[in-house]
Design an enzyme around this catalytic site. Sequence first.
Site, PDB file in Angstrom:
ATOM      1  N   ARG A  89      47.983  17.115  47.724  1.00  0.00           N
ATOM      2  CA  ARG A  89      47.185  17.999  48.586  1.00  0.00           C
ATOM      3  C   ARG A  89      46.561  17.144  49.697  1.00  0.00           C
ATOM      4  NH1 ARG A  89      43.813  22.721  46.300  1.00  0.00           N
ATOM      5  NH2 ARG A  89      44.638  23.582  48.240  1.00  0.00           N
ATOM      6  N   GLN A 194      40.754  32.861  45.048  1.00  0.00           N
ATOM      7  CA  GLN A 194      39.764  32.035  44.331  1.00  0.00           C
ATOM      8  C   GLN A 194      38.407  32.739  44.281  1.00  0.00           C
ATOM      9  OE1 GLN A 194      41.917  30.975  46.640  1.00  0.00           O
ATOM     10  NE2 GLN A 194      42.476  28.835  46.388  1.00  0.00           N
ATOM     11  N   ASP A 235      36.223  21.076  52.406  1.00  0.00           N
ATOM     12  CA  ASP A 235      37.268  20.165  51.919  1.00  0.00           C
ATOM     13  C   ASP A 235      37.309  18.872  52.703  1.00  0.00           C
ATOM     14  OD1 ASP A 235      38.280  23.075  51.248  1.00  0.00           O
ATOM     15  OD2 ASP A 235      39.101  21.650  49.812  1.00  0.00           O
ATOM     16  N   LYS A 245      38.495  26.559  53.068  1.00  0.00           N
ATOM     17  CA  LYS A 245      39.524  27.567  52.797  1.00  0.00           C
ATOM     18  C   LYS A 245      39.760  28.497  53.980  1.00  0.00           C
ATOM     19  CE  LYS A 245      41.540  27.859  49.891  1.00  0.00           C
ATOM     20  NZ  LYS A 245      42.878  27.234  49.877  1.00  0.00           N
TER      21      LYS A 245
HETATM   22  O1  MRU Z   1      42.675  25.479  47.832  1.00  0.00           O
HETATM   23  P1  MRU Z   1      41.401  25.252  47.056  1.00  0.00           P
HETATM   24  O2  MRU Z   1      41.120  26.319  46.066  1.00  0.00           O
HETATM   25  O3  MRU Z   1      41.341  23.858  46.467  1.00  0.00           O
HETATM   26  O4  MRU Z   1      40.282  25.339  48.177  1.00  0.00           O
HETATM   27  C1  MRU Z   1      38.964  25.097  47.800  1.00  0.00           C
HETATM   28  C2  MRU Z   1      38.012  25.327  48.889  1.00  0.00           C
HETATM   29  O5  MRU Z   1      38.367  25.583  50.012  1.00  0.00           O
HETATM   30  C3  MRU Z   1      36.574  25.116  48.556  1.00  0.00           C
HETATM   31  O6  MRU Z   1      35.774  25.969  49.294  1.00  0.00           O
HETATM   32  C4  MRU Z   1      36.211  23.665  48.887  1.00  0.00           C
HETATM   33  O7  MRU Z   1      37.061  22.793  48.218  1.00  0.00           O
HETATM   34  C5  MRU Z   1      34.826  23.348  48.539  1.00  0.00           C
HETATM   35  S1  MRU Z   1      34.666  23.219  46.809  1.00  0.00           S
HETATM   36  C6  MRU Z   1      33.126  22.724  46.352  1.00  0.00           C
END
Ligand code: MRU
Length: 339
Positions: A89, A194, A235, A245
């Site tokens: 990722r 999510q 992220d 996200k």
């Molecule tokens: O694709 P994901 O589910 O890993 O994306 C997660 C997010 O975008 C969260 O908002 C981000 O990682 C912050 S988590 C504390």
Amino acid sequence: MRTIDWNDESNSVVMVDQTLLPREYKEIECKTLSSLCEAIQVLRVRGAPALGAAGAYGIALASFLSGAKDMETLLRDLQVAGKALKSTRPTAVNLGWGVDRVLKAVSDAYDMKGVREIALSEAKAIADEDVATNKKIGALGAKLLEDGDTVLTHCNAGRLACVDWGTALGVVRSAVAEGKEIKVIACETRPLNQGSRITAWELMEDKIPVTLITDSMAGSVMRRGHVNKVIVGADRITQDAIFNKIGTYTHSVLAKEHEIPFYVAAPVSTFDFEGWEGSVKIEMRNPDELRFFGSEQIAPKDVPVHNPAFDATPMENISGIITERGVFYPPFLLDEVKV
Ligand code: MRU
């Protein structure tokens, strides 16, 4: 249990399989590096801080699995493992940060036993620190919430995105723990949901009032005055933007239009101090995530699809960044966060 942990008996990585929520709560064990990489890729474990711990535990796992007979080969094996983990990722900065922190720590080891010991203790320290960091973010962020507030959030920045407690939802949890009445509006977060699968589930587990909406309802609920604050996680935070996200940018524009404070809650480990929006690689996900809903086909099988996992929100749309080192306000001088 924690979202992600280490099993000392089997020397493996244990995690809650988030792809099964909310139908089933199941803990799974990753005993090989490829099973851990697969778990990260398909989002059994996800969320920036949890990925930091996954990367760190991944190097510890690789140190136990390596059949190397000498130190040089062992350290080379760990570098290879680090590359494999990082490639799963590309956007979430914490994954590479967790990998690199353990790789750096093992460079102090004198022998192969020392490499394994240091790798594991550093990974465990990263996991422990994540919980403490989130509690600090929660305590600082809670000061921004007033009794009776309704907070809109996107995706899942809760305990399941971290080792425990959460960043954006950690702020809500801390405010609730202080006795404030806080309600949450969770956006479902298409395409992998999510928000509806994980945020709604974990808040209901904690008996924190939550209402689920589709992503496209956010503007309407803001216009009707139902939202006091928006809080999301991140992220990656570069000098000019917050990556989170897909859909976060849209919420930021809507919040600005309706004069609603828009906060980002994230640990310092999520900052990419040298990066700019244009330098970040955004992860592109499988087109079938849009063509199918679970196993149900909901679009023509061969329709062209655009499916970025994340978007960038410019700093001018952000009211404050809540970190364990304090809350930072515009003009967001990242040097102040570093020290
Ligand atoms: O694709 P994901 O589910 O890993 O994306 C997660 C997010 O975008 C969260 O908002 C981000 O990682 C912050 S988590 C504390």
